[in-house]
Design a protein around this motif. Structure first.
Motif, short mmCIF file in Angstrom:
data_model
loop_
_atom_site.label_atom_id
_atom_site.label_comp_id
_atom_site.label_asym_id
_atom_site.label_seq_id
_atom_site.Cartn_x
_atom_site.Cartn_y
_atom_site.Cartn_z
N ALA A 232 -19.92 -23.44 -76.35
CA ALA A 232 -20.29 -22.53 -77.45
C ALA A 232 -21.68 -21.93 -77.28
CB ALA A 232 -20.19 -23.26 -78.78
N THR A 233 -22.50 -22.49 -76.38
CA THR A 233 -23.83 -21.92 -76.16
C THR A 233 -23.79 -20.78 -75.14
OG1 THR A 233 -24.27 -23.63 -74.51
CG2 THR A 233 -25.07 -24.04 -76.75
N SER A 234 -22.64 -20.53 -74.55
CA SER A 234 -22.52 -19.36 -73.66
C SER A 234 -22.79 -18.11 -74.51
CB SER A 234 -21.11 -19.30 -73.05
OG SER A 234 -20.45 -18.10 -73.38
N LEU A 235 -23.47 -17.15 -73.91
CA LEU A 235 -23.83 -15.96 -74.70
C LEU A 235 -22.57 -15.19 -75.12
CD1 LEU A 235 -26.37 -14.77 -75.81
CD2 LEU A 235 -26.60 -13.37 -73.76
N ILE A 236 -21.57 -15.15 -74.23
CA ILE A 236 -20.33 -14.45 -74.59
C ILE A 236 -19.65 -15.20 -75.75
CG2 ILE A 236 -18.01 -13.80 -73.79
CD1 ILE A 236 -19.17 -13.48 -70.96
N GLY B 20 -20.91 -28.12 -77.25
CA GLY B 20 -21.84 -27.80 -76.18
C GLY B 20 -22.56 -29.05 -75.71
N ARG B 21 -23.23 -28.93 -74.57
CA ARG B 21 -23.86 -30.14 -74.00
C ARG B 21 -25.35 -30.24 -74.34
NH1 ARG B 21 -24.94 -28.49 -67.67
NH2 ARG B 21 -25.60 -26.38 -68.16
N ASN B 22 -25.94 -29.13 -74.79
CA ASN B 22 -27.37 -29.10 -75.03
C ASN B 22 -27.61 -29.07 -76.54
OD1 ASN B 22 -29.94 -27.95 -75.67
ND2 ASN B 22 -30.13 -27.19 -73.58
N GLY C 26 -20.97 -32.31 -76.15
CA GLY C 26 -20.04 -32.74 -75.10
C GLY C 26 -20.32 -31.99 -73.82
N ASP C 27 -20.18 -32.69 -72.69
CA ASP C 27 -20.47 -32.11 -71.38
C ASP C 27 -19.19 -32.01 -70.56
OD1 ASP C 27 -21.31 -31.54 -68.79
OD2 ASP C 27 -23.22 -32.57 -69.12
N ALA C 28 -18.95 -30.80 -70.04
CA ALA C 28 -17.75 -30.60 -69.23
C ALA C 28 -17.71 -31.52 -68.03
CB ALA C 28 -17.71 -29.15 -68.74
N ALA C 29 -18.91 -31.90 -67.57
CA ALA C 29 -18.97 -32.75 -66.38
C ALA C 29 -18.40 -34.14 -66.66
CB ALA C 29 -20.41 -32.86 -65.92
N ILE D 144 -12.12 -21.81 -74.44
CA ILE D 144 -12.93 -22.49 -73.42
C ILE D 144 -13.82 -21.44 -72.77
CG2 ILE D 144 -12.94 -23.89 -71.32
CD1 ILE D 144 -10.13 -24.85 -72.02
N ALA D 145 -15.13 -21.62 -72.93
CA ALA D 145 -16.06 -20.57 -72.47
C ALA D 145 -17.08 -21.08 -71.48
CB ALA D 145 -16.77 -19.96 -73.68
N TRP D 146 -17.09 -22.38 -71.19
CA TRP D 146 -18.14 -22.85 -70.29
C TRP D 146 -17.88 -22.35 -68.87
CZ3 TRP D 146 -16.01 -28.17 -71.73
CH2 TRP D 146 -15.00 -28.57 -70.85
N GLY D 147 -18.90 -22.32 -68.08
CA GLY D 147 -18.74 -21.86 -66.70
C GLY D 147 -20.01 -22.06 -65.91
N PHE E 34 -17.02 -18.43 -53.52
CA PHE E 34 -16.72 -19.79 -54.01
C PHE E 34 -16.45 -19.78 -55.52
CE2 PHE E 34 -19.03 -20.75 -50.08
CZ PHE E 34 -18.05 -21.50 -49.45
N TYR E 35 -17.27 -19.03 -56.25
CA TYR E 35 -17.04 -18.90 -57.70
C TYR E 35 -15.65 -18.29 -57.93
CZ TYR E 35 -17.62 -16.79 -62.39
OH TYR E 35 -17.46 -16.41 -63.70
N GLY E 36 -15.35 -17.23 -57.18
CA GLY E 36 -14.05 -16.56 -57.33
C GLY E 36 -12.89 -17.50 -57.06
N THR F 43 -12.79 -20.68 -57.55
CA THR F 43 -12.60 -21.63 -58.67
C THR F 43 -11.85 -20.94 -59.82
OG1 THR F 43 -14.72 -21.13 -59.78
CG2 THR F 43 -14.74 -22.87 -58.11
N LYS F 44 -12.16 -19.65 -60.04
CA LYS F 44 -11.49 -18.92 -61.12
C LYS F 44 -10.04 -18.59 -60.73
CE LYS F 44 -14.92 -18.53 -64.16
NZ LYS F 44 -14.88 -19.10 -65.52
N ALA F 45 -9.80 -18.33 -59.42
CA ALA F 45 -8.42 -18.08 -58.98
C ALA F 45 -7.57 -19.33 -59.20
CB ALA F 45 -8.41 -17.69 -57.50
N PRO G 63 -13.36 -11.08 -67.86
CA PRO G 63 -14.44 -10.09 -67.94
C PRO G 63 -14.89 -9.68 -66.54
CG PRO G 63 -14.98 -12.13 -69.15
CD PRO G 63 -13.81 -12.40 -68.25
N GLY G 64 -15.54 -8.50 -66.48
CA GLY G 64 -16.26 -8.12 -65.26
C GLY G 64 -17.66 -8.69 -65.38
N ARG G 65 -18.65 -8.02 -64.82
CA ARG G 65 -20.01 -8.58 -64.94
C ARG G 65 -20.57 -8.33 -66.35
NH1 ARG G 65 -24.04 -7.91 -60.16
NH2 ARG G 65 -22.60 -9.44 -59.36
N VAL G 66 -21.15 -9.37 -66.91
CA VAL G 66 -21.71 -9.30 -68.26
C VAL G 66 -23.16 -9.75 -68.20
CG1 VAL G 66 -21.37 -9.99 -70.67
CG2 VAL G 66 -19.42 -10.02 -69.09
N GLU G 67 -23.98 -9.13 -69.01
CA GLU G 67 -25.41 -9.44 -69.02
C GLU G 67 -25.65 -10.74 -69.80
OE1 GLU G 67 -27.50 -5.99 -70.24
OE2 GLU G 67 -29.44 -7.00 -70.22
N THR G 68 -25.66 -11.87 -69.11
CA THR G 68 -25.89 -13.18 -69.74
C THR G 68 -26.79 -14.00 -68.81
OG1 THR G 68 -24.08 -14.37 -68.65
CG2 THR G 68 -23.50 -13.14 -70.64
N PRO G 69 -27.24 -15.18 -69.24
CA PRO G 69 -28.06 -16.01 -68.34
C PRO G 69 -27.37 -16.28 -67.00
CG PRO G 69 -28.13 -16.87 -70.58
CD PRO G 69 -27.14 -15.76 -70.59
#
Ligand SMILES: NC(=O)c1ccc[n+]([C@@H]2O[C@H](COP(=O)([O-])OP(=O)(O)OC[C@H]3O[C@@H](n4cnc5c(N)ncnc54)[C@H](OP(=O)(O)O)[C@@H]3O)[C@@H](O)[C@H]2O)c1
Length: 242
Positions: free
Chosen positions: A10-14, A33-35, A59-62, A86-89, A147-149, A151-153, A178-184
């Motif tokens: 939930a702390t993801s900007l999106i 969220g974990r933080n 909660g931590d996804a890890a 589910i929004a973590w990444g 590598f990121y791609g 994991t999403k595939a 989404p495509g590229r989004v302006e987030t941390p």
């Protein structure tokens, strides 16, 4: 009766922008969220809107062993939920072995494990929507985010399987790309006219939740763009610079 949602990451900007849209409509929310501090900040901002109750769960996804307990706790807080998001990444531009492992765990293994748990919870209450933030990166594996791609595939493939299993039990499994989004997450990369804002992306997600598609691109024109990119020969894709 107000609608209810649980948001993991939930702390993801999106996710935060999506939560604002839901809160404005009066949805009761459980934010996971974990933080602690970041989670409290997001929750406080939503409470200031004064719309509906907002709960927090740490909660931590890890920590995959804790996921069943987190889903149970969310269920206890809300009773029944209409939406699980589910929004973590995790993303590293030039990952070393440890970072590749982390992306695989967060984006794929833990997300799939959580999707299975949430899907079962929704099926047992006879319906609802499970929405997962994937990425167009999974459609075409490019040098910039190979590598990121991947994991999403893998996540996309697992969600396809889960959709087939859960559709007869009244659960909609929605993959959001989404495509590229302006987030941390993309703070390292230069902005371009193709970079979306988190607010616009959240609005696209909100529309997707109301629609009927199983896989939604945000913004929508990315569907056609990636259809074409998927047709390119591999040697050409390996030369792409974005
Ligand atoms: N930004 C983009 O261009 C883009 C494009 C396509 C898809 N997406 C996807 O959209 C989703 C949201 O990303 P975003 O852009 O909003 O990025 P963000 O603001 O950087 O958020 C990333 C989220 O993931 C959480 N997270 C990372 N590792 C975690 C872990 N081990 N356990 C629990 N939570 C963890 C972060 O928690 P903390 O706050 O505690 O760090 C944060 O909530 C991700 O799935 C991402 O892959 C993003």
């Amino acid at each position: 009766m107000s609608k209810k949602a649980v948001i993991f990451g939930a702390t993801s900007l999106i996710a935060e922008h999506t939560a604002r849209l839901l809160a404005a409509e009066g949805w009761e929310l459980v934010l996971v969220g974990r933080n602690r501090q970041a989670l409290q900040a997001v929750a406080s901002n939503l409470r200031l809107m004064g719309c509906a109750p907002v709960h927090e769960l740490l909660g931590d996804a890890a920590d995959m062993s804790a996921l069943p307990q987190l889903v149970d706790s969310a269920h206890q807080l809300l009773g029944r939920f209409d939406l699980a998001l589910i929004a973590w990444g995790s993303f590293y531009p030039n990952p070393d072995a440890r970072q590749i492992q982390e992306m695989e765990r967060i984006n794929h293994t833990a997300a799939t494990a959580l999707a299975e748990l949430l899907g079962e919870a929704l099926a047992q209450q006879r319906g609802g929507t499970l929405a997962v933030l994937s990425s167009v990166a999974g459609d075409v594996l490019r040098p910039a985010n190979f590598f990121y791609g991947s994991t999403k595939a893998a996540l996309d493939a697992d969600l396809r399987k889960l959709r087939l299993k859960l559709a007869p039990r009244g659960v909609r499994v929605l993959t959001i790309k989404p495509g590229r989004v302006e987030t941390p997450m993309t703070a390292f990369a230069p902005r371009s006219f193709l970079t979306a804002t988190p607010a616009a992306t959240a609005a696209g997600i909100r529309r997707a939740l109301q629609g009927r598609r199983d896989v939604v691109y945000v913004p929508g024109w990315l569907r056609a763009a990636f259809f074409v990119l998927r047709l390119l020969p591999k040697w050409l894709v390996s030369r792409l610079r974005f």
